[in-house]
Write a protein that holds these residues in place. Sequence first.
Motif, mmCIF file in Angstrom:
data_model
loop_
_atom_site.group_PDB
_atom_site.id
_atom_site.type_symbol
_atom_site.label_atom_id
_atom_site.label_comp_id
_atom_site.label_asym_id
_atom_site.label_seq_id
_atom_site.Cartn_x
_atom_site.Cartn_y
_atom_site.Cartn_z
ATOM 1 N N UNK A 195 -2.325 12.090 -12.915
ATOM 2 C CA UNK A 195 -1.494 12.794 -11.943
ATOM 3 C C UNK A 195 -2.245 12.972 -10.627
ATOM 4 N N UNK A 196 -1.476 13.123 -9.562
ATOM 5 C CA UNK A 196 -2.059 13.238 -8.232
ATOM 6 C C UNK A 196 -2.658 14.621 -8.022
ATOM 7 N N UNK A 197 -3.783 14.642 -7.342
ATOM 8 C CA UNK A 197 -4.419 15.902 -6.986
ATOM 9 C C UNK A 197 -4.290 16.190 -5.495
ATOM 10 N N UNK A 198 -3.441 15.393 -4.808
ATOM 11 C CA UNK A 198 -3.234 15.620 -3.376
ATOM 12 C C UNK A 198 -1.798 15.246 -3.029
ATOM 13 N N UNK A 199 -1.350 15.739 -1.905
ATOM 14 C CA UNK A 199 -0.007 15.441 -1.413
ATOM 15 C C UNK A 199 -0.108 14.399 -0.300
ATOM 16 N N UNK A 200 0.790 13.415 -0.322
ATOM 17 C CA UNK A 200 0.747 12.386 0.717
ATOM 18 C C UNK A 200 1.608 11.194 0.362
ATOM 19 N N UNK A 201 1.238 10.049 0.931
ATOM 20 C CA UNK A 201 1.984 8.803 0.765
ATOM 21 C C UNK A 201 1.130 7.829 -0.036
ATOM 22 N N UNK A 202 1.746 7.147 -0.988
ATOM 23 C CA UNK A 202 1.035 6.193 -1.835
ATOM 24 C C UNK A 202 0.702 4.944 -1.018
ATOM 25 N N UNK A 203 -0.572 4.558 -1.028
ATOM 26 C CA UNK A 203 -1.028 3.344 -0.353
ATOM 27 C C UNK A 203 -1.462 2.362 -1.434
ATOM 28 N N UNK A 204 -0.686 1.292 -1.593
ATOM 29 C CA UNK A 204 -0.922 0.335 -2.667
ATOM 30 C C UNK A 204 -0.422 -1.023 -2.204
ATOM 31 N N UNK A 205 -1.249 -2.060 -2.339
ATOM 32 C CA UNK A 205 -0.881 -3.385 -1.846
ATOM 33 C C UNK A 205 0.085 -4.100 -2.784
ATOM 34 N N UNK A 206 -0.304 -4.251 -4.057
ATOM 35 C CA UNK A 206 0.487 -5.043 -4.997
ATOM 36 C C UNK A 206 0.675 -4.256 -6.284
ATOM 37 N N UNK A 207 1.775 -3.530 -6.430
ATOM 38 C CA UNK A 207 1.965 -2.730 -7.642
ATOM 39 C C UNK A 207 2.136 -3.576 -8.898
ATOM 40 N N UNK A 208 2.729 -4.748 -8.775
ATOM 41 C CA UNK A 208 2.941 -5.587 -9.962
ATOM 42 C C UNK A 208 1.624 -6.056 -10.564
ATOM 43 N N UNK A 209 0.587 -6.193 -9.731
ATOM 44 C CA UNK A 209 -0.698 -6.658 -10.248
ATOM 45 C C UNK A 209 -1.388 -5.603 -11.107
#
Length: 469
Positions: free
Chosen positions: A332-346
């Motif tokens: 689970x996330x320990x901070x509030x913000x926007x998810x930064x992720x290049x390739x989720x399928x990988x």
Amino acid sequence: MEATKIITPVIPVQNRAIVQPQPQQQAAINTVLARLVNLSVSALRAESLQKAGNIIVNQIHTIVKAERVVIVPLKDKDRILCISGDLEPSQDNSFAQAAQEIRKAFGKESEPKVISKETLPQDLNAHNAEKVLEAMGGTQLLWMLVPPPHGKSPMYALWLERWENRPWTEEEIKLLSHATVFFGHALVPREKAKKTAKARLKLWLTMGIIFLGMFFPIPARITAPVQIMPDHPYYVFAPFDGTIESLAVKPGEKIKKGDLIFRYDTRMLEKRLEEAQRGSLAVALAELARLEGAAYSEEEARARIPVQKLEVERRKSEVTFLQQQMGMSEVRSEAEGVVVLDDPDALIGASVQTGELVMSIADPKQTKLRIMVPVSDAGWIKEGSAAVAWLDSDPMRSIYAKVNRIGFDVRMSDKHIPSILVEAEWEKKESANAMPGARGTARIDGPKVSIGLYFFRKPLMLLRTVIGI
């Protein structure tokens, strides 16, 4: 009285009377002559030899009727110069080969020649020419050389076709013989007009202005790709070794503290935990109970009890560790913000190790610019240089920033160009509220340099690399 004979002298007629043409015939002759003059003038005024040839083959029907007209070079490697109705004649088709065969057979004929299938020499072996002469119900081909000016050797021949075996008359051949004299003057290469003194002066003035303009100073502006990056993001690392089963978030999604990010595949953990609880720990507890029961009568049993207690504690620690991993299988996330992720399928189904970076969570209000500047332009950039960014998502909006860090390591950009990493901070805080991951183009203002250096710097660098000056 004898009759007197009157002898009438006979005057010999030396010249026949000249028959004057009828008014209608005279009008037709005048029309043909006017058309011939108009065609000749148009061909002579053409800007190039090719245009003159096109005018001849496409307008000769105004003086004689012909279904197809071709100008054939006699010495050039091209088989056809111009053909009626076609601006760019092909040099490789069967008709071009037929023109080559006719040129080879009749190229030295000084007199006009009417060629048909019957008059074609049998030993010529001209299969393509035979097909042309057989086509369209029989073709009557009129071949005549175009006399060049100044007594030079002929360079071109005129090819005129009539279909359905319609013959050529002697008057038409004579008319075309006169016309080819004008055509010979038209089918010559054009000479470029000499520039006047005024034009030369204008050219020199233009070149002088351009030369002086090369020294005019302008700011050196470097354009490079830019990406919005989070400033001090929260990084999510893998808590233990395992395989990611599923992702609960998407790139760019806004999440809150405590939201589920991803899950581990717990099948192996569940199996190991069950084996530890029902197997190793249960066996250790049973052995400890047996030793404690036998300790009253057996000295060896009393001696093994401390060791067995340690074994039980070790098995309990193993179970506790596996239970903790089961509890951490949902990250689970320990901070509030926007998810930064290049390739989720990988990531789905990927094996991760403890401490491996999985993704980051960025605060949209804390971002910066990452600019990949080519190495060849990096020398003009200094800390504090002004920068302007245009994002692909909003290309009409200009966002201003300042360079605050210049890297030293050379990296390959997305376009595989050796580049230096340059970071810039926003001039206004409201500009920092940009979505991390957004891409666009940035312009960095460098020092003032001359226009000549600005535009010819890279060609000079390439020349120095090749020649070594």
